[in-house]
Design an enzyme around this catalytic site. Structure first.
Site, PDB file in Angstrom:
ATOM      1  N   TYR A  49      -2.199  -5.582 -11.165  1.00  0.00           N
ATOM      2  CA  TYR A  49      -1.263  -6.509 -11.424  1.00  0.00           C
ATOM      3  C   TYR A  49      -1.476  -7.345 -12.761  1.00  0.00           C
ATOM      4  O   TYR A  49      -1.960  -6.503 -13.836  1.00  0.00           O
ATOM      5  CB  TYR A  49      -0.633  -7.456 -10.396  1.00  0.00           C
ATOM      6  CG  TYR A  49       0.943  -8.238 -10.523  1.00  0.00           C
ATOM      7  CD1 TYR A  49       2.005  -7.083 -10.541  1.00  0.00           C
ATOM      8  CD2 TYR A  49       1.059  -9.208 -10.785  1.00  0.00           C
ATOM      9  CE1 TYR A  49       2.973  -7.723 -10.815  1.00  0.00           C
ATOM     10  CE2 TYR A  49       2.163  -9.898 -10.856  1.00  0.00           C
ATOM     11  CZ  TYR A  49       3.330  -9.180 -10.821  1.00  0.00           C
ATOM     12  OH  TYR A  49       4.668  -9.276 -10.789  1.00  0.00           O
ATOM     13  N   LYS A 104      13.237  11.862   8.337  1.00  0.00           N
ATOM     14  CA  LYS A 104      13.329  13.074   6.968  1.00  0.00           C
ATOM     15  C   LYS A 104      12.180  12.505   6.119  1.00  0.00           C
ATOM     16  O   LYS A 104      11.411  13.436   5.575  1.00  0.00           O
ATOM     17  CB  LYS A 104      14.415  13.049   6.070  1.00  0.00           C
ATOM     18  CG  LYS A 104      14.887  14.122   5.514  1.00  0.00           C
ATOM     19  CD  LYS A 104      15.501  15.285   6.270  1.00  0.00           C
ATOM     20  CE  LYS A 104      15.982  16.452   5.323  1.00  0.00           C
ATOM     21  NZ  LYS A 104      16.791  17.408   6.288  1.00  0.00           N
TER      22      LYS A 104
END
Length: 425
Positions: A49, A104
């Protein structure tokens, strides 16, 4: 209620309880986010970060293609639905579709190591849905549309392909069509029939039916030899209640019923509902017919009934407990794998046809012992009971992905060349 019915009910309850337990425990749902970089020290966090993350930001700002180098975009697919056509359950809304979309995503990861995230969209109009998806599309390497009712799904996919800079694929249409075409072409080969000469009956006129017929036409079928039926019967040129997608299959005929059109038909595809084909209907078909009864979980006719009146029949269903299961998982993970790996702009017809050919040719090869073990059988060889590969066949990934990637390169859809040695290991 009879003892047999009691037994059936108890089996259904057992399955229901197992399914609910599977989805609820030990952690609700079927997918999670995992880290790909260390995050154990202050230095790790400074790189992940602030301030370190500013460096890839600058690189991407200078050249947007660098997003594939410094982020997970190139291996990420969004699985998106509005819940208007969930499995065989109908329009139950976006929230209820979430278990299917998570499923899925699980299949993408399990079969092609693609990171997929489910997104369920609440909207008022088709335009709202399209705008929502188009506005977030740059986050992902590809978009898999799922469980969207017809005819909305046709317009949604068309607009998103135009608006998005990544591949958009409605699996209910094209995944079904690709596996169906592969199986049917192999079945016709075994039956010594030419697709171009076949009379075809399609019971059902939704998204899967229309996509299957359009792809069969690209494989050589003649549109004028196709008879499509919806709830009102044969789709013909004198009907005035057809949307523009059904109109493509309006046949200039005086035939009006299933019994009329199935006489002397060579090929039958059912994507409709359970028990809609009778043994008498099958007896009317031509010699050596091919029948795909794909209504799930209950086919248009059960294979044991079909085979009891036709010993010259080759049959497929959507179920895993019968031979020749028409299962979308045979293609969609591998199509996206190939498309992502050459950064395809779209999944075009050439790529779909390449997938058809790769799948059908694999069924003709010797089956490895690991596949036999996973399928719970001692032997499989190309023939009436084995015209489509098994979903657990590990060869599907390299074969289909490579064929699709090569087709993307050859057709101009790819943004980068095929990686050297791609899918050879």
């Amino acid at each position: 209620m009879s003892d047999n019915n009691d037994q059936e009910l108890s089996q259904e309850e057992i399955l229901r309880n197992k399914a609910l337990e599977y989805h609820a425990n030990p952690i609700p749902g079927k997918i999670e986010i995992a880290l790909t970089k260390p995050a154990n020290s202050a230095e790790d966090l400074a790189l992940a970060y602030s301030p370190g993350v500013a460096e890839p930001v600058r690189e991407i700002a200078q050249n947007p293609e660098n997003v594939y180098k410094y982020t997970g975009k190139g291996n990420t697919v969004a699985v998106i639905s509005n819940g208007t056509a969930i499995l065989g359950l109908g329009n139950l809304g976006p929230t209820a579709s979430k278990p299917v979309m998570e499923g899925k995503a699980l299949l993408f990861k399990r079969f092609a190591n693609i990171d997929a995230i489910d997104i369920e969209v609440k909207h008022r109009t088709t335009e709202d849905f399209v705008n929502t998806v188009a506005n977030i599309a740059d986050t992902f390497g590809g978009i898999n549309l799922e469980d969207i009712k017809a005819p909305d799904c046709f317009e949604i996919e068309k607009q998103l392909i135009e608006h998005c800079d990544v591949p958009v694929f409605h699996d209910d249409q094209h995944g079904t069509a690709i596996v169906t075409a592969a199986g049917m072409l192999n079945a016709l080969e075994l039956q010594d029939k030419n697709l171009k000469e076949c009379t075809i009956v399609c019971l059902g006129a939704g998204s899967a039916a229309i996509a299957c017929m359009e792809l069969l036409i690209k494989c050589g079928a003649m549109r004028e030899k196709i008879y499509m039926l919806d709830r009102k019967g044969v789709i013909h040129t004198r009907r005035d209640d057809l949307n523009k997608y059904k109109q493509l299959f309006a046949n200039n005929t005086d035939k009006r019923t299933l019994e009329d059109v199935i006489k002397d038909a060579d090929l039958f595809l059912g994507v409709s509902g359970p028990n809609l084909i009778s043994q008498e209907n099958l007896q009317l078909m031509a010699k050596n017919p091919v029948v795909f009864a794909c209504s799930n979980p209950d086919p248009e006719i059960k294979p044991e009934l079909a085979h009891s009146v036709r010993n010259d029949l080759i049959m497929g269903t959507g179920r895993s407990d019968y031979p020749n299961q028409v299962n979308n998982v045979l293609c969609f993970p591998f199509i996206f794998r190939g498309a992502l790996d050459v950064r395809a702009k779209e999944i075009n017809d050439d790529m779909k046809l390449a997938a058809v050919e790769a799948i059908r040719q694999l069924a003709k090869e010797e089956v490895p012992s690991e596949v036999l073990k996973a399928a719970g059988v001692e032997k499989l060889s190309f023939g009436p009971d084995y015209i489509i590969p098994k979903p657990m066949d590990p060869r599907l990934l390299p074969r289909v992905a490579k064929a699709v990637a090569q087709a993307a390169v050859d057709s101009g859809s790819a943004r980068i060349p095929m990686p050297e040695g791609y899918m050879e290991n």
